[in-house]
Design an enzyme around this catalytic site. Structure first.
Site: not given
Ligand code: 5GP
Length: 350
Positions: A184, A186, A189
């Site tokens: 959660g 991300g 996300c």
């Molecule tokens: P960020 O670095 O952008 O904060 O987080 C990246 C991570 O978000 C990814 O490696 C993956 O675990 C997660 N993530 C990517 N797409 C989604 C999504 O559509 N839903 C959720 N719950 N997590 C995502």
């Protein structure tokens, strides 16, 4: 129903306290790490930051651009078998890329084809794989990790995502070398909003790292880093690897349409459970589910090398502030102070 009253922390809740040190310049800091993985029994050397296996960031171009910095890229799940095999065969540093897969029968079948074509023996060009699902708490997931471990004893397996110590232990005991941590946090996300489920990311890192290290396993902090300071906090909290999506988005090496908005050049960036991704790969959102990701436009930022340098510079400087000569020493030298304010935003946030 139960309520846990312990305070759980996110990156935004803490800062790293500076410590007296003899380090004079950040250029003396070594931010590479060496690990031996519990199951695969292979030695890793590199700078343990991984571009996320999202469509937009997990590209061959990203892997090639981050390689000179000794970083890694988890490739997205949608390349053709032949493309993947050719890419891995041409890869000089085997830790530069992770093959990614889900746990559906089609994922396993595709992986077998890739391994068969690449050469499945211990000198296979594919050294690292990432088995990931949104919810790493199911028995089916644990069984799948155990099965792949049994079939491919020499592969480095990263598996996730989970956020608690007991599940980290279970995955390591079932064959994972690296457990991916984060539910959660991300940037694109929406799981927390849609389901109410999650765990503050810094506490998840601290608790899962503790559990993993007790078993000679490793963890990868995945999601929620918005600044180089957050990456330093993740390492300070005990992460062995840090995975970044949003921070690597918006570059030349990303896949994603470039569009103009209000005179600014932007690039599309979307979650892998977003409506955009589901429409692209699954013919739409299945009736029984709702998207748990969103699409955003991020400012276009040119080649990723500049961003990589900025992130590494930040981590190096964090090490200098606490007197860590090597990244390895950062978590031992980290004391987090809880804060109610991170930055002075009087002139806006930048
Ligand atoms: P960020 O670095 O952008 O904060 O987080 C990246 C991570 O978000 C990814 O490696 C993956 O675990 C997660 N993530 C990517 N797409 C989604 C999504 O559509 N839903 C959720 N719950 N997590 C995502």
């Amino acid at each position: 129903m139960r309520i846990e009253n312990d305070v759980k922390l996110d990156f935004k809740d803490v800062l790293i306290r500076p410590k007296r040190s003899t380090l004079s310049t950040r250029s003396n800091v070594d931010i590479s790490r060496e690990y031996r993985f519990r199951h695969a029994q292979v030695d890793y050397h590199g700078v343990p930051i991984i571009a996320a296996n999202m469509d937009t960031t997990g590209t061959f171009e990203m892997a090639r651009a981050l390689e000179p910095f000794l970083l890694s890229t988890a490739l997205h799940k949608h390349y053709a078998v032949e493309e993947l095999v050719a890419f891995f065969k041409g890869l000089e540093r085997k830790f530069a890329a992770f093959y990614s897969m889900g746990i559906a029968p089609a994922d396993e079948e595709r992986f077998d084809r890739v391994m068969a074509a690449a050469g499945p023996g211990s000198d296979t060009p594919i050294r690292c794989i990432c088995i990931d699902v949104a919810n790493g708490y199911t028995e089916g997931f644990v069984r799948f990790v155990a099965k792949i471990r049994e079939r491919y004893p020499h592969l480095v397996i990263m598996a996730g995502n989970v956020v608690t110590g007991e599940m980290t232990e279970e995955l390591i005991l079932s064959g994972a070398d690296i457990v991916k941590v984060g539910i959660g946090p991300g940037s694109v996300c929406t799981t927390r909003k849609m389901t109410g489920v999650g765990y503050p990311q810094l506490s998840a890192i601290v608790e899962c790292a503790d559990a993993a290290h007790g078993l000679e396993g490793h963890i990868c902090a995945d999601g929620g880093c918005a600044t180089p300071g957050d990456v330093a906090k993740a390492f300070g909290g005990g992460a062995d690897f840090v995975m970044l999506g949003g921070m690597f988005a918006g570059h030349d090496e990303c896949a994603g349409d470039v569009v103009e908005r209000d005179g600014q050049t932007c690039q599309r960036f979307y979650g892998m459970s977003s409506r955009t991704a589901m429409e692209k790969y699954s013919g739409g959102v299945a009736q029984y589910r709702a998207p748990e990701g969103k699409e955003v436009l991020v400012p276009y930022r040119g080649p990723v090398a500049g961003t990589a340098q900025e992130i590494l510079g930040g981590v190096r400087s964090a090490c200098t502030y606490v007197g860590a000569r090597r990244l390895r020493e950062l978590s031992k030298r980290t004391t987090f102070v809880r804060v109610s304010q991170q930055t002075n935003d009087v002139f806006g946030r930048s």
